[in-house]
Scaffold this motif. Structure first.
Motif, PDB file in Angstrom:
ATOM      1  N   GLY A  81       6.763 -11.506 -28.535  1.00  0.00           N
ATOM      2  CA  GLY A  81       6.520 -10.923 -29.454  1.00  0.00           C
ATOM      3  C   GLY A  81       6.343  -9.031 -29.931  1.00  0.00           C
ATOM      4  O   GLY A  81       7.521  -8.772 -29.445  1.00  0.00           O
ATOM      5  N   SER A  82       5.897  -8.396 -30.445  1.00  0.00           N
ATOM      6  CA  SER A  82       6.091  -7.113 -30.129  1.00  0.00           C
ATOM      7  C   SER A  82       5.645  -5.714 -29.759  1.00  0.00           C
ATOM      8  O   SER A  82       5.443  -4.519 -29.849  1.00  0.00           O
ATOM      9  CB  SER A  82       6.255  -6.512 -31.720  1.00  0.00           C
ATOM     10  OG  SER A  82       5.017  -6.889 -32.198  1.00  0.00           O
ATOM     11  N   ASP A  83       4.028  -6.173 -28.786  1.00  0.00           N
ATOM     12  CA  ASP A  83       3.672  -5.323 -28.442  1.00  0.00           C
ATOM     13  C   ASP A  83       4.167  -4.633 -26.905  1.00  0.00           C
ATOM     14  O   ASP A  83       5.396  -4.750 -26.498  1.00  0.00           O
ATOM     15  CB  ASP A  83       2.597  -6.029 -27.143  1.00  0.00           C
ATOM     16  CG  ASP A  83       1.472  -6.372 -27.851  1.00  0.00           C
ATOM     17  OD1 ASP A  83       1.014  -5.752 -29.563  1.00  0.00           O
ATOM     18  OD2 ASP A  83       0.203  -7.119 -27.747  1.00  0.00           O
ATOM     19  N   THR A  84       3.941  -3.059 -26.421  1.00  0.00           N
ATOM     20  CA  THR A  84       4.440  -2.165 -25.469  1.00  0.00           C
ATOM     21  C   THR A  84       2.980  -2.359 -25.166  1.00  0.00           C
ATOM     22  O   THR A  84       1.575  -2.764 -24.757  1.00  0.00           O
ATOM     23  CB  THR A  84       4.396  -0.577 -26.386  1.00  0.00           C
ATOM     24  OG1 THR A  84       5.633  -1.295 -27.290  1.00  0.00           O
ATOM     25  CG2 THR A  84       5.096   0.395 -25.052  1.00  0.00           C
ATOM     26  N   PHE A  85       3.475  -2.504 -23.324  1.00  0.00           N
ATOM     27  CA  PHE A  85       2.249  -2.879 -22.857  1.00  0.00           C
ATOM     28  C   PHE A  85       2.125  -1.640 -21.942  1.00  0.00           C
ATOM     29  O   PHE A  85       3.192  -1.040 -21.994  1.00  0.00           O
ATOM     30  CB  PHE A  85       3.036  -4.216 -21.910  1.00  0.00           C
ATOM     31  CG  PHE A  85       2.980  -5.561 -22.160  1.00  0.00           C
ATOM     32  CD1 PHE A  85       1.258  -6.294 -22.533  1.00  0.00           C
ATOM     33  CD2 PHE A  85       3.751  -5.732 -22.864  1.00  0.00           C
ATOM     34  CE1 PHE A  85       1.293  -7.429 -22.379  1.00  0.00           C
ATOM     35  CE2 PHE A  85       3.724  -7.932 -23.325  1.00  0.00           C
ATOM     36  CZ  PHE A  85       2.244  -8.316 -23.412  1.00  0.00           C
ATOM     37  N   ASN A  86       1.391  -1.523 -21.299  1.00  0.00           N
ATOM     38  CA  ASN A  86       0.170  -0.415 -20.574  1.00  0.00           C
ATOM     39  C   ASN A  86      -0.158  -0.862 -19.273  1.00  0.00           C
ATOM     40  O   ASN A  86      -0.765  -2.040 -19.337  1.00  0.00           O
ATOM     41  CB  ASN A  86      -0.067   0.359 -21.229  1.00  0.00           C
ATOM     42  CG  ASN A  86       0.688   0.569 -22.346  1.00  0.00           C
ATOM     43  OD1 ASN A  86       1.260   2.272 -22.241  1.00  0.00           O
ATOM     44  ND2 ASN A  86       0.090   0.556 -23.584  1.00  0.00           N
ATOM     45  N   VAL A  87      -0.255  -0.473 -17.921  1.00  0.00           N
ATOM     46  CA  VAL A  87      -0.012  -0.429 -16.700  1.00  0.00           C
ATOM     47  C   VAL A  87      -1.574   0.019 -17.146  1.00  0.00           C
ATOM     48  O   VAL A  87      -2.159   0.560 -16.930  1.00  0.00           O
ATOM     49  CB  VAL A  87       0.606  -0.216 -15.395  1.00  0.00           C
ATOM     50  CG1 VAL A  87      -0.565  -0.965 -14.616  1.00  0.00           C
ATOM     51  CG2 VAL A  87       2.468  -1.038 -15.849  1.00  0.00           C
ATOM     52  N   GLU A  88      -2.704  -1.267 -16.606  1.00  0.00           N
ATOM     53  CA  GLU A  88      -3.906  -0.318 -16.177  1.00  0.00           C
ATOM     54  C   GLU A  88      -3.823   0.524 -14.922  1.00  0.00           C
ATOM     55  O   GLU A  88      -3.240   0.410 -13.982  1.00  0.00           O
ATOM     56  CB  GLU A  88      -4.517  -1.612 -16.298  1.00  0.00           C
ATOM     57  CG  GLU A  88      -4.875  -2.609 -17.357  1.00  0.00           C
ATOM     58  CD  GLU A  88      -5.903  -1.776 -18.807  1.00  0.00           C
ATOM     59  OE1 GLU A  88      -5.402  -0.876 -19.321  1.00  0.00           O
ATOM     60  OE2 GLU A  88      -7.156  -3.092 -19.010  1.00  0.00           O
ATOM     61  N   ASN A  89      -5.191   1.705 -14.924  1.00  0.00           N
ATOM     62  CA  ASN A  89      -5.808   2.417 -13.675  1.00  0.00           C
ATOM     63  C   ASN A  89      -6.137   1.602 -12.944  1.00  0.00           C
ATOM     64  O   ASN A  89      -6.480   0.032 -13.072  1.00  0.00           O
ATOM     65  CB  ASN A  89      -7.149   3.194 -14.097  1.00  0.00           C
ATOM     66  CG  ASN A  89      -6.515   3.739 -15.224  1.00  0.00           C
ATOM     67  OD1 ASN A  89      -6.007   4.242 -15.680  1.00  0.00           O
ATOM     68  ND2 ASN A  89      -7.251   4.488 -15.601  1.00  0.00           N
ATOM     69  N   ASP A  90      -5.086   1.681 -11.723  1.00  0.00           N
ATOM     70  CA  ASP A  90      -5.150   0.758 -10.193  1.00  0.00           C
ATOM     71  C   ASP A  90      -4.769  -1.041 -10.856  1.00  0.00           C
ATOM     72  O   ASP A  90      -5.455  -1.529 -10.204  1.00  0.00           O
ATOM     73  CB  ASP A  90      -6.869   0.352  -9.557  1.00  0.00           C
ATOM     74  CG  ASP A  90      -7.433   1.941  -9.213  1.00  0.00           C
ATOM     75  OD1 ASP A  90      -6.771   2.503  -9.162  1.00  0.00           O
ATOM     76  OD2 ASP A  90      -8.548   2.046  -9.851  1.00  0.00           O
ATOM     77  N   GLY A  91      -3.815  -0.840 -11.501  1.00  0.00           N
ATOM     78  CA  GLY A  91      -3.557  -2.433 -12.173  1.00  0.00           C
ATOM     79  C   GLY A  91      -2.167  -2.769 -11.725  1.00  0.00           C
ATOM     80  O   GLY A  91      -1.738  -3.578 -12.169  1.00  0.00           O
ATOM     81  N   ALA A  92      -1.514  -1.708 -11.229  1.00  0.00           N
ATOM     82  CA  ALA A  92      -0.505  -2.530 -10.438  1.00  0.00           C
ATOM     83  C   ALA A  92      -0.290  -2.693  -8.810  1.00  0.00           C
ATOM     84  O   ALA A  92      -1.029  -0.903  -8.394  1.00  0.00           O
ATOM     85  CB  ALA A  92       0.806  -2.273 -11.022  1.00  0.00           C
ATOM     86  N   GLY A  93       0.253  -2.959  -8.171  1.00  0.00           N
ATOM     87  CA  GLY A  93       0.666  -2.667  -6.400  1.00  0.00           C
ATOM     88  C   GLY A  93       0.653  -3.614  -5.716  1.00  0.00           C
ATOM     89  O   GLY A  93       1.259  -4.972  -6.209  1.00  0.00           O
ATOM     90  N   ILE A  94       1.631  -3.490  -4.442  1.00  0.00           N
ATOM     91  CA  ILE A  94       1.642  -4.555  -3.860  1.00  0.00           C
ATOM     92  C   ILE A  94       1.710  -4.388  -2.257  1.00  0.00           C
ATOM     93  O   ILE A  94       1.467  -3.330  -1.694  1.00  0.00           O
ATOM     94  CB  ILE A  94       3.938  -3.866  -3.688  1.00  0.00           C
ATOM     95  CG1 ILE A  94       4.370  -4.805  -2.697  1.00  0.00           C
ATOM     96  CG2 ILE A  94       3.601  -2.950  -3.044  1.00  0.00           C
ATOM     97  CD1 ILE A  94       5.795  -5.275  -3.091  1.00  0.00           C
ATOM     98  N   THR A  95       1.051  -5.336  -1.890  1.00  0.00           N
ATOM     99  CA  THR A  95       0.890  -5.384   0.000  1.00  0.00           C
ATOM    100  C   THR A  95       1.978  -6.083   0.195  1.00  0.00           C
ATOM    101  O   THR A  95       2.331  -7.513  -0.163  1.00  0.00           O
ATOM    102  CB  THR A  95      -0.450  -6.359   0.047  1.00  0.00           C
ATOM    103  OG1 THR A  95      -1.243  -5.744  -0.369  1.00  0.00           O
ATOM    104  CG2 THR A  95      -1.576  -6.210   1.407  1.00  0.00           C
ATOM    105  N   ILE A  96       1.913  -5.470   1.551  1.00  0.00           N
ATOM    106  CA  ILE A  96       3.467  -6.007   2.605  1.00  0.00           C
ATOM    107  C   ILE A  96       2.774  -6.364   3.691  1.00  0.00           C
ATOM    108  O   ILE A  96       2.024  -5.310   4.596  1.00  0.00           O
ATOM    109  CB  ILE A  96       5.032  -5.366   2.964  1.00  0.00           C
ATOM    110  CG1 ILE A  96       5.282  -5.515   1.270  1.00  0.00           C
ATOM    111  CG2 ILE A  96       5.649  -6.452   3.540  1.00  0.00           C
ATOM    112  CD1 ILE A  96       5.883  -4.081   1.129  1.00  0.00           C
TER     113      ILE A  96
END
Length: 184
Positions: free
Chosen positions: A165-180
């Motif tokens: 496709g051709s969309d540009t994606f944008n991370v949502e507020n509080d939309g990306a994270g990692i837990t270890i």
């Protein structure tokens, strides 16, 4: 089973593992400090807005909410270094909104590991997301959990990109994270 030469009042010869706090109570019992066995880390992108399209982009985390001190991380970075070898459970999530280009678009996210010779993909860590809205964009995401062994000094990072496709994606507020979490 104890032989006649073993003292039940001394735990100094028992191996409880590295970093485990054990107190000999002197009466044949011991106390294990549960907090000494706990190791965890969590960071996320609170501000959101990071964009990506057809090229792999490192997803940065601007907020570290928990770090027991066994992980090296710099605010705003996408990379986390393991300070201690062990078996770890890693969970990441990514929620993104497509730009609404009118074309259906999909993307992928993944973890990569660097053992000192450059980053390589972590098997089993790929997740996918899909956007089909034509005008306003659509929110979608992925969430993956893996369990892997890591050595002290290994570095991991999360990446994402648009695949079709051709969309540009944008991370949502509080939309990306990692837990270890160290589990062994």
């Amino acid at each position: 089973v104890l032989d006649s030469g073993t003292s039940v009042n001394s735990f100094t010869s028992l191996d409880f593992g590295q970093g485990v706090g054990v107190t000999d109570n002197g009466d044949g019992s011991a106390t294990i400090d549960a907090s000494s066995t706990t190791s965890y880390f969590h960071a996320y992108q609170a501000s959101g807005g990071q964009s990506f399209d057809a090229s792999w982009v490192e997803i940065n985390f601007d907020t570290a909410s928990k770090n027991t001190g066994e992980y090296t991380y710099s605010t705003g970075s996408s990379q986390v270094t393991f300070d201690t070898a062990g078996t770890y459970k890693i969970h990441y999530y990514l929620n993104a909104k497509g730009s609404g280009s009118g074309n259906r678009s999909d993307g992928r996210a993944k973890l990569q590991k660097d053992t000192g010779s450059g980053f390589t993909d972590v098997p089993g860590s790929f997740g996918s997301y899909y956007n089909r809205a034509s005008n306003t964009g659509q929110r979608d995401g992925t969430s993956i959990t893996i369990i892997r062994d890591f050595s002290a000094g290994d570095i991991i990072r999360m990446q994402a990109k648009r695949v079709n496709g051709s969309d540009t994606f944008n991370v949502e507020n509080d939309g990306a994270g990692i837990t270890i979490e160290k589990i062994e």
